[in-house]
Design a protein around this motif. Structure first.
Motif, mmCIF file in Angstrom:
data_model
loop_
_atom_site.group_PDB
_atom_site.id
_atom_site.type_symbol
_atom_site.label_atom_id
_atom_site.label_comp_id
_atom_site.label_asym_id
_atom_site.label_seq_id
_atom_site.Cartn_x
_atom_site.Cartn_y
_atom_site.Cartn_z
ATOM 1 N N LEU A 1 0.843 -1.192 0.000
ATOM 2 C CA LEU A 1 0.000 0.000 0.000
ATOM 3 C C LEU A 1 0.877 1.239 0.000
ATOM 4 C CD1 LEU A 1 -2.899 1.253 0.432
ATOM 5 C CD2 LEU A 1 -2.449 1.046 2.884
ATOM 6 N N ILE B 170 -2.312 6.156 6.796
ATOM 7 C CA ILE B 170 -3.366 5.204 7.142
ATOM 8 C C ILE B 170 -4.438 5.911 7.957
ATOM 9 C CG2 ILE B 170 -3.916 3.129 8.490
ATOM 10 C CD1 ILE B 170 -2.543 2.384 6.003
ATOM 11 N N ILE C 11 3.697 -0.825 3.961
ATOM 12 C CA ILE C 11 3.541 0.571 3.541
ATOM 13 C C ILE C 11 4.813 1.005 2.818
ATOM 14 C CG2 ILE C 11 3.044 2.930 4.242
ATOM 15 C CD1 ILE C 11 0.788 1.047 4.896
ATOM 16 N N GLN D 258 -6.802 2.380 1.113
ATOM 17 C CA GLN D 258 -6.495 1.997 2.492
ATOM 18 C C GLN D 258 -7.537 1.046 3.073
ATOM 19 O OE1 GLN D 258 -5.942 5.575 4.812
ATOM 20 N NE2 GLN D 258 -4.993 6.602 3.078
ATOM 21 N N GLU D 259 -8.809 1.346 2.858
ATOM 22 C CA GLU D 259 -9.876 0.510 3.390
ATOM 23 C C GLU D 259 -9.775 -0.906 2.836
ATOM 24 O OE1 GLU D 259 -14.778 0.299 3.476
ATOM 25 O OE2 GLU D 259 -13.774 2.151 2.875
ATOM 26 N N HIS E 267 -3.893 1.228 -3.734
ATOM 27 C CA HIS E 267 -3.711 2.533 -3.065
ATOM 28 C C HIS E 267 -4.905 2.808 -2.158
ATOM 29 C CE1 HIS E 267 -6.143 3.469 -6.655
ATOM 30 N NE2 HIS E 267 -6.713 4.364 -5.870
ATOM 31 N N TYR F 266 -2.434 0.323 12.067
ATOM 32 C CA TYR F 266 -3.328 1.447 12.396
ATOM 33 C C TYR F 266 -3.070 1.985 13.795
ATOM 34 C CZ TYR F 266 -7.547 4.272 12.674
ATOM 35 O OH TYR F 266 -8.412 5.331 12.806
#
Length: 351
Positions: A37, A236, A208, A196-197, A194, A224
């Motif tokens: 991500l 995030i 990351i 996040q959810e 890309h 998180y």
């Protein structure tokens, strides 16, 4: 043994002064789903292409299963790596029916026919074998692309933004379906996104990436709640960042807002140069709370509302923080309220 290992992998494209990928170290266990991500241009897709063999690393090595596929004096082409790939646009052949799309390139031996039929059943497309792509829904096309990648039982499955072409409702459905199929197949997989959810919902671990470097890799909850760097904390979700320093015992951190408890999962080191991340959902209205604020803005977000709050700092300076509250709470612009901060929403980052 890890199923995938990247050791100090670097890649620089011609014309670039700095590497796109910088000394990347990454390993995946068999059956694990890892999502890469990061923002556009951070090196996510390049990492996938290096693993697949579409790009050669300038240094470092890549090991798939027990086979070193890239490294010093070693290079194995993509077709011999045992990679399964699911592309963003599905890349189905319009002139082939579902069955032949799944089995494309495979000799039609009795054994392979059995594998194709089993995989079609695995992805829930039994009975649709004779349909052509133009007669399939977006979700069905997604599962055909997944079946084609799984049918050869790859060492690793690589998925590059696989849900980006689907509408919001279908995207969420397919996230659940596809990850369920991958887990049922016991497949090791790397997603690139890309979103996040999406990453938080589908991953065993999230890596990351930022400017070609792996900032942190950990399970979603740890990423998180306990970000290791400022970039991770701000990338995030949403957060409030305060500067501060820890007390002598390392039990509390002193910030401009006031004294906050150091989180149990991330105890403070004795330092005068710390950053504190406070997640907006941890800032709660409480008549007995010790932080007094003025509501400046309220934004309706469906089941919850986002508040922009002005606090007076320990030295009288103004601090603007964000909070998420239940939408039924009537607090709005011009209201004054007291707040407390839930300890689980606080994390400490060495600046």
């Amino acid at each position: 043994m890890p199923q995938i290992i990247l050791n100090n992998v670097e890649k620089t494209f011609p014309g670039n002064s700095s590497p796109v990928i910088k000394r990347l170290n990454l390993s995946l266990e068999k059956g694990e789903i890892v999502t890469l991500l990061g923002p556009s241009g951070c090196g996510k897709t390049t990492t996938l292409r290096l693993i697949a063999g579409f790009e050669k690393p300038d240094s470092g090595e890549i090991i798939l299963g027990e086979k070193r596929v890239a490294g010093k004096n070693r290079w194995i082409p993509p077709e011999k790596r045992g990679i399964g790939m699911v592309f963003q646009d599905f890349a189905l052949f319009p002139h082939l029916n579902l069955w032949n799309n799944v089995g494309f390139g495979m000799k039609k031996t009795p054994e392979n026919r059995g594998k194709i039929n089993e995989t079609i059943k695995l992805v829930g497309l039994e009975g649709l074998e004779k349909r052509f792509p133009c007669h399939l829904s977006g979700g069905q096309k997604q599962r055909v692309a997944l079946a084609r990648a799984l049918v050869r039982k790859p060492v690793v499955l690589l998925l590059d933004e696989p849900f980006s072409n689907l509408d919001t409702r279908l995207r969420k459905e397919m996230q659940k379906e596809v990850t369920g199929i991958i887990k049922k197949a016991g497949q090791t997989a790397i997603f690139v996104t890309h979103d996040q959810e999406e990453a938080l919902s589908i991953s065993d671990r999230i890596g990351i990436l930022h400017q070609g470097q792996l900032e942190q890799i950990a399970p979603p909850l740890e990423i998180y709640r306990n970000p290791k760097t400022l970039f991770v904390a701000e990338f995030i979700g949403e957060t409030n960042i305060l500067s501060g320093n820890s007390d002598m015992d390392g039990l509390n951190v002193c910030t401009a807002l006031g004294e906050l408890p150091c989180p149990v999962q991330n105890p403070c080191t004795r330092s005068s140069n710390l950053l504190v991340s406070v997640r907006p959902e941890g800032l709660k209205p409480d008549p007995r709370g010790r932080f007094h604020g003025l509501i400046l803005e309220r934004t309706y977000k469906g089941p919850w509302a986002k508040l922009l709050i002005e606090f007076r700092g320990a030295r009288g300076q103004k601090l603007h923080l964000t909070a998420y509250i239940d939408a039924s709470n009537p607090l709005g612009p011009g209201d004054r309220a007291c707040f407390h901060i839930k300890p689980g929403s606080i994390s400490v980052i060495a600046s």
